[in-house]
Design a protein around this motif. Structure first.
Motif, PDB file in Angstrom:
ATOM      1  N   LEU A  31      -6.194  -4.526   5.872  1.00  0.00           N
ATOM      2  CA  LEU A  31      -6.938  -3.590   5.020  1.00  0.00           C
ATOM      3  C   LEU A  31      -6.481  -2.148   5.191  1.00  0.00           C
ATOM      4  N   ALA A  32      -6.827  -1.371   4.156  1.00  0.00           N
ATOM      5  CA  ALA A  32      -6.595   0.070   4.194  1.00  0.00           C
ATOM      6  C   ALA A  32      -7.964   0.748   4.215  1.00  0.00           C
TER       7      ALA A  32
ATOM      8  N   VAL B 273      -3.087   4.929  11.438  1.00  0.00           N
ATOM      9  CA  VAL B 273      -3.203   5.997  10.434  1.00  0.00           C
ATOM     10  C   VAL B 273      -1.793   6.416  10.035  1.00  0.00           C
ATOM     11  N   ILE B 274      -1.312   5.883   8.890  1.00  0.00           N
ATOM     12  CA  ILE B 274       0.083   6.131   8.523  1.00  0.00           C
ATOM     13  C   ILE B 274       0.242   6.590   7.087  1.00  0.00           C
ATOM     14  N   ALA B 275      -0.843   6.885   6.388  1.00  0.00           N
ATOM     15  CA  ALA B 275      -0.682   7.340   5.007  1.00  0.00           C
ATOM     16  C   ALA B 275      -1.800   8.307   4.664  1.00  0.00           C
ATOM     17  N   GLN B 276      -1.711   8.846   3.453  1.00  0.00           N
ATOM     18  CA  GLN B 276      -2.701   9.791   2.924  1.00  0.00           C
ATOM     19  C   GLN B 276      -2.975   9.428   1.484  1.00  0.00           C
ATOM     20  N   THR B 277      -4.161   9.789   0.986  1.00  0.00           N
ATOM     21  CA  THR B 277      -4.401   9.617  -0.446  1.00  0.00           C
ATOM     22  C   THR B 277      -3.569  10.655  -1.197  1.00  0.00           C
ATOM     23  N   PRO B 278      -3.167  10.383  -2.463  1.00  0.00           N
ATOM     24  CA  PRO B 278      -3.473   9.219  -3.300  1.00  0.00           C
ATOM     25  C   PRO B 278      -2.789   7.943  -2.819  1.00  0.00           C
ATOM     26  N   LEU B 279      -3.426   6.823  -3.192  1.00  0.00           N
ATOM     27  CA  LEU B 279      -3.006   5.537  -2.658  1.00  0.00           C
ATOM     28  C   LEU B 279      -2.985   4.499  -3.786  1.00  0.00           C
ATOM     29  N   THR B 280      -1.926   3.691  -3.831  1.00  0.00           N
ATOM     30  CA  THR B 280      -1.902   2.562  -4.764  1.00  0.00           C
ATOM     31  C   THR B 280      -1.747   1.293  -3.933  1.00  0.00           C
ATOM     32  N   VAL B 281      -2.657   0.356  -4.131  1.00  0.00           N
ATOM     33  CA  VAL B 281      -2.593  -0.907  -3.377  1.00  0.00           C
ATOM     34  C   VAL B 281      -2.533  -2.061  -4.367  1.00  0.00           C
ATOM     35  N   GLU B 282      -1.586  -2.961  -4.150  1.00  0.00           N
ATOM     36  CA  GLU B 282      -1.527  -4.142  -5.013  1.00  0.00           C
ATOM     37  C   GLU B 282      -1.440  -5.406  -4.170  1.00  0.00           C
ATOM     38  N   CYS B 283      -2.154  -6.421  -4.596  1.00  0.00           N
ATOM     39  CA  CYS B 283      -2.142  -7.693  -3.865  1.00  0.00           C
ATOM     40  C   CYS B 283      -0.855  -8.454  -4.207  1.00  0.00           C
ATOM     41  N   VAL B 284      -0.224  -9.047  -3.192  1.00  0.00           N
ATOM     42  CA  VAL B 284       0.943  -9.906  -3.423  1.00  0.00           C
ATOM     43  C   VAL B 284       0.511 -11.324  -3.029  1.00  0.00           C
TER      44      VAL B 284
ATOM     45  N   CYS C 264       0.868  -1.165   0.000  1.00  0.00           N
ATOM     46  CA  CYS C 264       0.000   0.000   0.000  1.00  0.00           C
ATOM     47  C   CYS C 264       0.916   1.229   0.000  1.00  0.00           C
ATOM     48  N   ASN C 265       1.005   1.926  -1.122  1.00  0.00           N
ATOM     49  CA  ASN C 265       2.007   2.995  -1.290  1.00  0.00           C
ATOM     50  C   ASN C 265       3.387   2.499  -0.864  1.00  0.00           C
ATOM     51  N   GLY C 266       3.692   1.244  -1.221  1.00  0.00           N
ATOM     52  CA  GLY C 266       5.011   0.674  -0.919  1.00  0.00           C
ATOM     53  C   GLY C 266       5.112   0.055   0.461  1.00  0.00           C
ATOM     54  N   LEU C 267       4.108   0.297   1.346  1.00  0.00           N
ATOM     55  CA  LEU C 267       4.169  -0.253   2.702  1.00  0.00           C
ATOM     56  C   LEU C 267       3.473  -1.612   2.733  1.00  0.00           C
TER      57      LEU C 267
ATOM     58  N   TRP D 231      -5.145  -4.909  -8.298  1.00  0.00           N
ATOM     59  CA  TRP D 231      -4.551  -3.645  -7.833  1.00  0.00           C
ATOM     60  C   TRP D 231      -5.543  -2.506  -8.025  1.00  0.00           C
ATOM     61  N   VAL D 232      -5.331  -1.436  -7.287  1.00  0.00           N
ATOM     62  CA  VAL D 232      -6.223  -0.280  -7.402  1.00  0.00           C
ATOM     63  C   VAL D 232      -5.456   1.001  -7.069  1.00  0.00           C
ATOM     64  N   ARG D 233      -5.826   2.076  -7.788  1.00  0.00           N
ATOM     65  CA  ARG D 233      -5.287   3.402  -7.472  1.00  0.00           C
ATOM     66  C   ARG D 233      -6.450   4.276  -7.032  1.00  0.00           C
ATOM     67  N   VAL D 234      -6.314   4.960  -5.901  1.00  0.00           N
ATOM     68  CA  VAL D 234      -7.408   5.796  -5.387  1.00  0.00           C
ATOM     69  C   VAL D 234      -6.874   7.196  -5.137  1.00  0.00           C
ATOM     70  N   SER D 235      -7.525   8.190  -5.751  1.00  0.00           N
ATOM     71  CA  SER D 235      -7.180   9.570  -5.372  1.00  0.00           C
ATOM     72  C   SER D 235      -8.463  10.261  -4.922  1.00  0.00           C
ATOM     73  N   THR D 236      -8.336  11.218  -4.012  1.00  0.00           N
ATOM     74  CA  THR D 236      -9.520  11.882  -3.456  1.00  0.00           C
ATOM     75  C   THR D 236      -9.324  13.387  -3.476  1.00  0.00           C
ATOM     76  N   GLN D 237     -10.454  14.070  -3.408  1.00  0.00           N
ATOM     77  CA  GLN D 237     -10.442  15.537  -3.345  1.00  0.00           C
ATOM     78  C   GLN D 237     -11.398  15.957  -2.238  1.00  0.00           C
ATOM     79  N   PRO D 238     -10.978  16.485  -1.096  1.00  0.00           N
ATOM     80  CA  PRO D 238      -9.591  16.725  -0.705  1.00  0.00           C
ATOM     81  C   PRO D 238      -8.876  15.428  -0.290  1.00  0.00           C
ATOM     82  N   ALA D 239      -7.564  15.539   0.002  1.00  0.00           N
ATOM     83  CA  ALA D 239      -6.782  14.383   0.443  1.00  0.00           C
ATOM     84  C   ALA D 239      -7.378  13.830   1.738  1.00  0.00           C
ATOM     85  N   GLN D 240      -7.349  12.498   1.880  1.00  0.00           N
ATOM     86  CA  GLN D 240      -7.913  11.845   3.064  1.00  0.00           C
ATOM     87  C   GLN D 240      -6.827  11.045   3.788  1.00  0.00           C
ATOM     88  N   ALA D 241      -6.991  10.942   5.130  1.00  0.00           N
ATOM     89  CA  ALA D 241      -6.095  10.085   5.916  1.00  0.00           C
ATOM     90  C   ALA D 241      -6.403   8.623   5.586  1.00  0.00           C
ATOM     91  N   VAL D 242      -5.371   7.769   5.663  1.00  0.00           N
ATOM     92  CA  VAL D 242      -5.536   6.343   5.370  1.00  0.00           C
ATOM     93  C   VAL D 242      -5.023   5.529   6.563  1.00  0.00           C
TER      94      VAL D 242
END
Ligand SMILES: Nc1ncnc2c1ncn2[C@@H]1O[C@H](COP(=O)(O)OP(=O)(O)OP(=O)(O)O)[C@@H](O)[C@H]1O
Length: 310
Positions: A138-139, A281-292, A130-133, A264-275
């Motif tokens: 779940l996110a 709570v360790i990230a913010q949008t935009p977010l890319t999540v890929e299943c491994v 999730c953004n490399g993490l 995989w999914v890419r999510v961007s929001t307006q305004p930015a949201q906490a994830v």
């Protein structure tokens, strides 16, 4: 047949402040089960040195098995360090919500968790990035992230799971819809949403992840659930519907709940949201999540493996 011999060195990573139980009594119980079989290397988490760091150190020392005992923060922290290593993860859940163990169908009672570890049967489960993490469960974007941010350690100690529910209800009253753009290999979608959950694995109690009614943790896919209610009351009834969807393992069918499966999914929001990723709570949008697919080895009860093979 056990997948590893319980004569090995096992590193037990133990959070002494997790949950509401008696930490010393729980540790004594765990030792009484495991020490006859394992050479147990016990490491306590502290505010300075967390479960994730202790697990990375255990991997570097060459631990043959790593056992995590604590709440969801401890279990996810250890799991994330073991991703891709092939080292079996034993889980003894002693937290508030116990989402991690429930999501993977693992026993919650300490005695049963220890028995499963002694049986030594393992199963490969998917994880995600999730953004490399690393992410195991779940996110949550929107409602879930805000509820997690509101729930303090003191509140969890006093009220247990009720603290999460209370934070979620408070959040419903103040929810702010946001604009979202969702991109997957098959679609590009724009909508207004209140909550988006991207789950690799989720227990029924993670209601915002239950768009399909069942989140499968070794299908190589992520479950995306999007909540599009018009009012706090609609959001509340949608949350109840999702909960019952999970209990029946059926999709909700409500028009204000969307769901899709994707690698995989890419999510961007307006305004930015906490994830919130796995409850922090360790990230913010935009977010890319890929299943491994299938890159975490988890020790499971024999019965679970037999059921999966039916
Ligand atoms: N020795 C310690 N003293 C104080 N805090 C600690 C200690 N060890 C770990 N922690 C804190 O515990 C938190 C992780 O707690 P954990 O998730 O395991 O249990 P929980 O909060 O009771 O359960 P859940 O996450 O299921 O609600 C981290 O924030 C970490 O900093």
């Amino acid at each position: 047949m056990p997948d590893f011999s319980p004569q090995q060195t096992a590193c037990l990573i133990y959070n002494p402040v997790a949950g509401q139980g008696d930490a010393q009594a729980d540790l004594d119980l765990i030792r009484s089960f495991l020490e006859p079989a394992f050479d147990l290397d016990i490491r306590l988490t502290s505010l300075e040195i967390g479960a994730n760091q202790l697990a990375h150190e255990a991997v570097e020392r060459g631990a043959e098995v790593v056992i995590a005992s604590g709440g969801d923060g401890t279990l996810s922290g250890v799991a994330e360090a073991l991703v891709g290593t092939g080292i079996p993860l034993g889980v003894i859940s002693r937290g508030t919500a116990n989402a991690f163990a429930s999501a993977l169908g693992l026993p919650l009672a300490i005695e049963l968790a220890c028995e499963a570890i002694l049986d030594g049967v393992t199963r490969m489960v998917d994880t995600a990035r999730c953004n490399g993490l690393p992410m195991v469960l779940l996110a949550g974007i929107g409602l879930e992230a805000e509820a997690v941010a509101r729930t303090s350690r003191e509140a969890k100690s006093w009220f247990g799971t009720l603290a999460y529910i209370w934070a979620g209800l408070q959040q419903l009253g103040e929810m702010q819809p946001f604009l979202v753009e969702i991109e997957t290999p098959d679609l590009l979608l724009r909508a207004e949403a209140t909550a988006i959950t991207i789950a690799n694995a989720a227990p029924p109690t993670s209601v915002l992840a239950q768009g399909s009614g069942e989140c499968v943790y070794d299908d190589g896919l992520l479950d995306l659930t999007i909540l599009i209610p018009n009012s706090a009351l609609e959001a509340l009834t949608a949350a109840f519907t999702l909960y019952y969807s999970a209990l029946r393992s059926e999709a909700s069918g409500r028009p204000d709940i969307g769901h899709l499966l994707t690698p995989w999914v890419r999510v961007s929001t307006q305004p930015a949201q906490a994830v919130a990723i796995d409850g922090e709570v360790i990230a913010q949008t935009p977010l890319t999540v890929e299943c491994v697919p299938r890159d975490l080895k988890v020790i499971v009860p024999i019965a679970q493996l037999q059921q999966a093979l039916l």
